[in-house]
Design a protein around this motif. Structure first.
Motif, PDB file in Angstrom:
ATOM      1  N   ARG A  64       0.829  -1.206   0.000  1.00 43.71           N
ATOM      2  CA  ARG A  64       0.000   0.000   0.000  1.00 43.71           C
ATOM      3  C   ARG A  64       0.869   1.265   0.000  1.00 43.71           C
ATOM      4  O   ARG A  64       0.574   2.245   0.688  1.00 43.71           O
ATOM      5  CB  ARG A  64      -0.970  -0.035   1.195  1.00 43.71           C
ATOM      6  CG  ARG A  64      -1.788  -1.327   1.170  1.00 43.71           C
ATOM      7  CD  ARG A  64      -2.795  -1.414   2.261  1.00 43.71           C
ATOM      8  NE  ARG A  64      -3.981  -0.610   1.966  1.00 43.71           N
ATOM      9  CZ  ARG A  64      -5.127  -0.696   2.650  1.00 43.71           C
ATOM     10  NH1 ARG A  64      -5.226  -1.518   3.659  1.00 43.71           N
ATOM     11  NH2 ARG A  64      -6.150   0.061   2.344  1.00 43.71           N
ATOM     12  N   HIS A  65       1.902   1.204  -0.797  1.00 39.69           N
ATOM     13  CA  HIS A  65       2.878   2.294  -0.803  1.00 39.69           C
ATOM     14  C   HIS A  65       2.710   3.246  -1.981  1.00 39.69           C
ATOM     15  O   HIS A  65       3.297   4.324  -1.982  1.00 39.69           O
ATOM     16  CB  HIS A  65       4.297   1.716  -0.837  1.00 39.69           C
ATOM     17  CG  HIS A  65       4.539   0.765  -1.964  1.00 39.69           C
ATOM     18  ND1 HIS A  65       3.829  -0.406  -2.107  1.00 39.69           N
ATOM     19  CD2 HIS A  65       5.392   0.808  -3.017  1.00 39.69           C
ATOM     20  CE1 HIS A  65       4.241  -1.049  -3.193  1.00 39.69           C
ATOM     21  NE2 HIS A  65       5.182  -0.325  -3.770  1.00 39.69           N
ATOM     22  N   GLU A  66       1.918   2.826  -2.994  1.00 38.29           N
ATOM     23  CA  GLU A  66       1.885   3.599  -4.237  1.00 38.29           C
ATOM     24  C   GLU A  66       1.471   5.047  -4.035  1.00 38.29           C
ATOM     25  O   GLU A  66       1.967   5.932  -4.715  1.00 38.29           O
ATOM     26  CB  GLU A  66       0.963   2.935  -5.272  1.00 38.29           C
ATOM     27  CG  GLU A  66       1.568   1.723  -5.960  1.00 38.29           C
ATOM     28  CD  GLU A  66       1.326   0.446  -5.183  1.00 38.29           C
ATOM     29  OE1 GLU A  66       0.736   0.536  -4.082  1.00 38.29           O
ATOM     30  OE2 GLU A  66       1.734  -0.628  -5.666  1.00 38.29           O
ATOM     31  N   ASP A  67       0.540   5.279  -3.094  1.00 40.37           N
ATOM     32  CA  ASP A  67       0.017   6.653  -2.939  1.00 40.37           C
ATOM     33  C   ASP A  67       0.261   7.190  -1.523  1.00 40.37           C
ATOM     34  O   ASP A  67      -0.274   8.219  -1.145  1.00 40.37           O
ATOM     35  CB  ASP A  67      -1.493   6.652  -3.224  1.00 40.37           C
ATOM     36  CG  ASP A  67      -2.227   5.741  -2.247  1.00 40.37           C
ATOM     37  OD1 ASP A  67      -1.562   4.883  -1.618  1.00 40.37           O
ATOM     38  OD2 ASP A  67      -3.458   5.885  -2.094  1.00 40.37           O
ATOM     39  N   ALA A  68       1.092   6.480  -0.761  1.00 46.79           N
ATOM     40  CA  ALA A  68       1.191   6.813   0.669  1.00 46.79           C
ATOM     41  C   ALA A  68       1.935   8.130   0.906  1.00 46.79           C
ATOM     42  O   ALA A  68       2.915   8.431   0.222  1.00 46.79           O
ATOM     43  CB  ALA A  68       1.901   5.677   1.407  1.00 46.79           C
ATOM     44  N   GLU A  69       1.460   8.888   1.885  1.00 44.87           N
ATOM     45  CA  GLU A  69       2.141  10.133   2.264  1.00 44.87           C
ATOM     46  C   GLU A  69       3.208   9.879   3.330  1.00 44.87           C
ATOM     47  O   GLU A  69       4.139  10.663   3.489  1.00 44.87           O
ATOM     48  CB  GLU A  69       1.114  11.149   2.787  1.00 44.87           C
ATOM     49  CG  GLU A  69       0.215  11.667   1.669  1.00 44.87           C
ATOM     50  CD  GLU A  69      -0.985  12.436   2.186  1.00 44.87           C
ATOM     51  OE1 GLU A  69      -0.998  12.797   3.384  1.00 44.87           O
ATOM     52  OE2 GLU A  69      -1.920  12.652   1.404  1.00 44.87           O
ATOM     53  N   ARG A  78      -4.101   2.047   7.910  1.00 46.27           N
ATOM     54  CA  ARG A  78      -4.924   2.326   6.727  1.00 46.27           C
ATOM     55  C   ARG A  78      -6.406   2.233   7.088  1.00 46.27           C
ATOM     56  O   ARG A  78      -7.216   3.008   6.594  1.00 46.27           O
ATOM     57  CB  ARG A  78      -4.594   1.341   5.608  1.00 46.27           C
ATOM     58  CG  ARG A  78      -3.347   1.712   4.830  1.00 46.27           C
ATOM     59  CD  ARG A  78      -3.659   2.720   3.729  1.00 46.27           C
ATOM     60  NE  ARG A  78      -2.468   3.076   2.949  1.00 46.27           N
ATOM     61  CZ  ARG A  78      -2.478   3.894   1.898  1.00 46.27           C
ATOM     62  NH1 ARG A  78      -3.620   4.434   1.484  1.00 46.27           N
ATOM     63  NH2 ARG A  78      -1.376   4.185   1.263  1.00 46.27           N
ATOM     64  N   SER A  95      -2.857   7.766   5.329  1.00 49.41           N
ATOM     65  CA  SER A  95      -2.205   7.492   4.051  1.00 49.41           C
ATOM     66  C   SER A  95      -0.784   7.027   4.323  1.00 49.41           C
ATOM     67  O   SER A  95       0.167   7.797   4.335  1.00 49.41           O
ATOM     68  CB  SER A  95      -2.197   8.762   3.199  1.00 49.41           C
ATOM     69  OG  SER A  95      -1.487   8.524   2.017  1.00 49.41           O
ATOM     70  N   LEU A 151       8.375   7.283  -5.302  1.00 46.87           N
ATOM     71  CA  LEU A 151       7.352   7.361  -4.245  1.00 46.87           C
ATOM     72  C   LEU A 151       7.478   8.651  -3.450  1.00 46.87           C
ATOM     73  O   LEU A 151       6.595   9.002  -2.668  1.00 46.87           O
ATOM     74  CB  LEU A 151       7.482   6.169  -3.290  1.00 46.87           C
ATOM     75  CG  LEU A 151       7.427   4.783  -3.931  1.00 46.87           C
ATOM     76  CD1 LEU A 151       7.662   3.707  -2.881  1.00 46.87           C
ATOM     77  CD2 LEU A 151       6.073   4.569  -4.617  1.00 46.87           C
ATOM     78  N   HIS A 207       4.925  11.943  -3.326  1.00 43.04           N
ATOM     79  CA  HIS A 207       3.826  12.096  -2.351  1.00 43.04           C
ATOM     80  C   HIS A 207       4.260  11.795  -0.930  1.00 43.04           C
ATOM     81  O   HIS A 207       3.702  12.305   0.020  1.00 43.04           O
ATOM     82  CB  HIS A 207       2.630  11.215  -2.740  1.00 43.04           C
ATOM     83  CG  HIS A 207       3.015   9.837  -3.187  1.00 43.04           C
ATOM     84  ND1 HIS A 207       3.302   8.823  -2.321  1.00 43.04           N
ATOM     85  CD2 HIS A 207       3.179   9.320  -4.437  1.00 43.04           C
ATOM     86  CE1 HIS A 207       3.622   7.726  -2.994  1.00 43.04           C
ATOM     87  NE2 HIS A 207       3.558   8.001  -4.294  1.00 43.04           N
TER      88      HIS A 207
END
Lengths: 459, 483
Positions: free
Chosen positions: A345-350, A371, A376, A396, A399
């Motif tokens: 779950r790293h693609e969009d993580a802040e 999550r 995020s 990555l 973001h």
């Protein structure tokens, strides 16, 4: 004597004038010389041809291979003297390993150490050397049990120092080889690993890391990241360091380690931790296994490979610099080609947790929980500690501006991360950490609490 | 009479020696009068006379002979200081048909590499060791060696070797005490007779290897004119008159043994590999059709088995793991032991997850099985609300305060097992109790896993099956009573 003997000839310029031939001569025909030979700058002995009966005893007293010869070799310059080689040598063929299909079978239930041993067998390794050290011993034990059934060899060495040198020899002969060890043992192997790197030998080291310093204990710790990534003995050394996090990866990455090790003619370290060695889980076998060939550089011990040399000594400084540049080019190629990472779950993580080995499992559980809370957050998990997978991380960072390094060591992984970021000219990141040591692991609950606290503070 | 043939186990031209430029292409790097050159010569001649130069691997040491590979036209490997016998064994075991020679000096073999040579000699794998003893470190500049004589001056014994440095080491005599060493001889090079003997000894050691009979060791007392501060002639006399008195020449050990060393070619047949790994192609039966025990947790159930070493906590935990994997779930097992092999603490964390086990530790399990009181005291209070504790009531009489809603099942595991004739199955009793108390899997999941695990110990199966049933019954009785 009825037949005339070929004459004994002194190669003046090859004679160091030691005079060991003098005593050997029954006719007292040899005396210490008085004149400096202009070619060698030394004073060769003198043979009185009147007295010499060409018995040849002096030849076997001469420590120099070509100092005293029979006349059949009479020529003036050594290059003329010995002429062409008697038999032209065949250039050794490079026989690469090949894959054969592995029939499908049910998944196995294996502990990490066993999974790595199975990985070694499927990678074609039939020569395993080892010295028992907890928590890695089961790997060697399984090899000791299974290898004889496959006409392979497991040899229990007298120490880790001997182990790595058995590997040096076997690998020098061209066969895939592996050992299991744990941190104190790995420390002892470092000298040999430096030699293997210098001599460009493959070899796979499963280091089931445990806490230190010193004897420490037998729990899990990522204690040797700095050794594996930066400290492989003396000299300019590097090796690919793979970081599994499950029994399945213990098998998969061990097989990969053999492939990379041969590809680069360089050791590969599989850095596991005490938990990974001991954890049992489901392991699916691959669909193919590897059958080793014989590399063209091997000192196999036959006519074809007779000219080969396994060596790390380059007495001429310029030669050694050139050798280092050659190794350096390999390291750059590894950095370019072999960076590997995975994530959750790293693609969009802040916020990104950076973790590998078993702490990555705890981090994954924490990410799942966080999550669910709507945060995020994701996990970035290096599969290669060296080279650090900066290529996978940088995209990555558009973001993710906040990184949390979760590790079971005192910042050894974070150092690798920071160095990689620095080399990639990445700035403006907030880097936090959660570190446990001594066998204590960061728990998922602890990671969650840490993230809560961090976000609370920065809000 | 000496043969005149130049041994072709030497290179025609020493290209590796300073790129073979000038005279270095045809001379050694050894000082005038050094014994190494003679030892090289005899070794090279012997290899050719025995017809094995093509399959020979020379292992160079660290020391003056580090550049052995400049000269020997054979396969060559250069080893780290003292490790030549270990490297040689690696070569020999990789290719049993190769003829492997480990060539070492006294510092390399008798000091830093003592462990390697002793173990190689005890092991007895046929390799040939040539040990050059000149009683001094040459390459590093004339320091004391383990073989340096009493009173002998060296760079590190400037006043002579004294008792503080111990006495000179008799390596051949020591090696001869080791079982794997078949043949040990000490030779010298100072006259024609000794040289002939040295050559014969080297030949014999190689022959032992070629015939697969055993480990051969030839010590050669050698001259070091440079560091002894003598001429070559004086050095020869020194070996004869001084060194030989301390290190007597001759055969130290010579045992005959039938050829024994043989290794088959390694097997890479996939079918055989799978058979050796004891894999199966039969899918074991499953009984839950993928229905996860969501009454315990939506995704992931954690169990802990805790006791003393020998209680069987690990075996029980592994069985749950296998049973859960057979049911198509993901499952992990992590053991934790004390340092003792028996009798220390031993506990195991198990996770059974619907999709994937994330964190494999179980700091707060849903289910605890405790085989002794300390385990129950330690882990009982960590069990999640709504969870279950099963403890061996035949050895535990006191239950600590637990969290809310934790169900407790005292099961006399040890006693029930003893009634079945073997206390070893008390962990199997506990498995029956776990299933009856929690319904984590299915009875048949456990019994199938038991059958598979005991495939090679079928005699143990009935008692284990019965133990499992006793565990089930013990809990069912308590549940019935509660209703």
């Amino acid at each position: 004597m009825a037949t005339e003997r070929p004459k004994v000839l002194l190669q003046q310029h090859l004679c160091k004038g030691c005079g060991r031939c003098i005593e050997s001569c029954p006719k007292h025909a040899i005396t210490l010389g008085t004149e400096v030979d202009q070619a060698s700058g030394l004073v060769p002995v003198m043979i009185d041809e009147e007295k010499c009966n060409d018995c040849g005893l002096c030849i076997s007293a001469c420590p120099e291979p070509f100092g005293l010869m029979r006349e059949e070799y009479e020529l003036e310059h050594p290059e003329h003297l010995f002429g062409e080689r008697e038999r032209p040598r065949a250039t050794p063929r490079d026989v690469p390993p090949h894959d054969v299909p592995l029939p499908r079978c049910e998944p196995m239930v294996l502990k990490g150490n066993y999974a790595a041993a199975v990985g070694a067998l499927l990678a074609g390794c039939r020569h395993v050397f080892g010295y028992p050290i907890t928590p890695s011993t089961e790997g060697a034990e399984l090899c000791a049990k299974l290898l004889p059934k496959l006409d392979g060899v497991f040899l229990q060495a007298c120490s880790e120092v001997a182990t790595v040198n058995h590997m040096y020899g076997a690998s020098g002969a061209g066969v895939p080889t592996l050992t299991f060890t744990s941190s104190p043992g790995f420390s002892l192997m470092l000298e040999g690993i430096s030699y293997m790197i210098g001599a460009e030998l493959p070899g796979v080291f499963i280091n089931v890391m445990r806490p230190g310093p010193g004897l420490g204990n037998i729990g899990p710790e990522q204690a040797d990241i700095k050794l594996a990534a930066r400290g492989l003995g003396h000299g300019n050394t590097h090796a690919i360091v793979l970081a599994p996090s499950s029994p399945q990866e213990m098998l998969d990455l061990t097989m990969l380690a053999f492939e990379l090790s041969l590809k680069y003619r360089n050791p590969v370290i599989v850095a596991a931790d005490g938990y990974l060695g001991q954890i049992t889980g489901r392991v699916t076998l691959p669909t193919k296994m590897s059958v080793p060939g014989l590399p063209d550089w091997a000192v196999w011990g036959d006519a074809e490979h007779r000219n080969n040399l396994i060596n790390s000594i380059y007495i001429d400084w310029a030669d050694l610099e050139e050798h280092n540049r050659h190794l350096s080019a390999k390291y750059r190629l590894m950095e370019e080609t072999e960076q590997r990472a995975t994530g959750y779950r790293h693609e969009d993580a802040e916020v990104l947790i950076v973790a590998c080995n078993i702490p990555a499992r705890m981090a994954k559980a924490a990410v799942a929980e966080l999550r669910d809370e709507g945060l995020s957050i994701g996990l970035f998990q290096p599969l290669t500690i060296w080279p650090f997978p900066i290529k996978q991380l940088v995209p990555l960072l558009g973001h993710a501006k906040r990184l949390i390094v979760v590790e079971a060591s005192d910042g050894q992984l974070e150092d690798e991360l920071r160095l990689a970021l620095h080399k990639a000219d990445v700035t403006g990141l907030e880097i936090h950490h959660l570190r446990r040591m001594g066998g204590m692991l960061p728990s998922d609950r602890e990671i969650v609490a840490h993230v809560h606290q961090l976000l609370e503070v920065s809000r | 009479m000496t043969t005149a043939t130049k041994p072709n186990a030497f290179f025609q031209h020493f290209d590796r020696h300073a790129h073979g430029k000038g005279l270095k292409g045809a001379t050694t790097h050894y000082c005038p009068g050094c014994g190494h050159g003679l030892a090289h010569k005899f070794l090279a001649e012997a290899l050719v006379e025995l017809g094995v130069e093509e399959r020979t691997v020379m292992v160079s040491p660290v020391g003056c002979a580090v550049f052995l590979f400049y000269y020997f036209d054979t396969g060559n490997t250069q080893a780290a200081h003292g490790r030549a016998p270990a490297v040689a064994l690696g070569h020999k075991l990789a290719n049993p048909n190769s003829i492997v020679v480990s060539y070492q000096g006294d510092g390399d073999l008798a000091s830093i590499g003592l462990a390697e040579i002793v173990h190689a000699a005890q092991l007895g794998v046929p390799i040939s060791v040539i040990f050059i003893n000149n009683a001094i470190y040459g390459m590093t500049g004339g320091q004391m060696a383990p073989t340096t004589l009493m009173g002998q001056k060296s760079a590190t014994t400037p006043y002579g070797r004294n008792p503080l440095h111990g006495k000179p080491m008799h390596v051949s005599e020591m090696i001869a005490t080791l079982d794997g060493a078949m043949y040990v001889e000490r030779c010298a090079l100072y006259d024609q007779r000794q040289r002939k003997r040295a050559k014969a000894a080297i030949t014999k050691a190689l022959k032992l290897q070629i015939e697969g009979r055993g480990f051969g060791f030839v010590e050669i007392l050698s001259e070091c004119p440079t560091h002894w501060g003598m001429t070559a002639e004086e050095s020869e006399a020194h070996v004869k008159n001084v060194l030989e008195k301390v290190y007597p020449l001759g055969v130290v050990k010579d045992e005959s043994r039938e050829p024994w060393f043989h290794l088959e070619k390694p097997c890479h047949d996939p079918e055989k590999v799978l058979q050796v790994l004891e894999t199966t192609r039969e899918t074991p039966p499953s009984f839950l059709a993928g229905r996860f025990p969501t009454h315990l947790d939506a995704h992931d159930v954690a169990l802990k088995f805790a006791g003393a070493g020998g209680d069987g906590a690990q075996t029980a935990a592994l069985l749950v793991t296998k049973a859960a994997i057979n049911e198509g779930f993901d499952a992990t097992h992590i053991p934790s032991y004390g340092p003792e092999s028996r009798g220390g603490t031993s506990y195991a964390d198990v996770h059974v997850a619907k999709d994937e086990v994330l964190s494999p530790a179980a700091p707060e399990p849903h289910v605890l099985v405790a085989f002794n009181a300390p385990s129950l005291d330690k882990f009982g209070p960590t069990v999640q609300p709504g969870g279950a504790v099963i403890y061996d009531s035949s050895v535990i009489s006191r239950v600590p305060t637990l969290r809310e809603g934790v169900r407790v099942f005292p099961v006399p595991c040890g006693q029930l097992a003893r009634e079945l004739g073997t206390v070893m199955v008390k962990n199997t009793v506990s498995l029956g109790a776990v299933q009856a108390a929690t319904g984590v899997l299915h009875d048949e999941s456990f019994l199938t896993a038991l059958r598979l695990s005991l495939a090679n110990k079928r005699a143990m199966l009935p008692v284990n099956e019965e133990a499992y049933r006793r565990g089930v019954q013990a809990v069912q009785a308590q549940l019935a009573q509660a209703h």
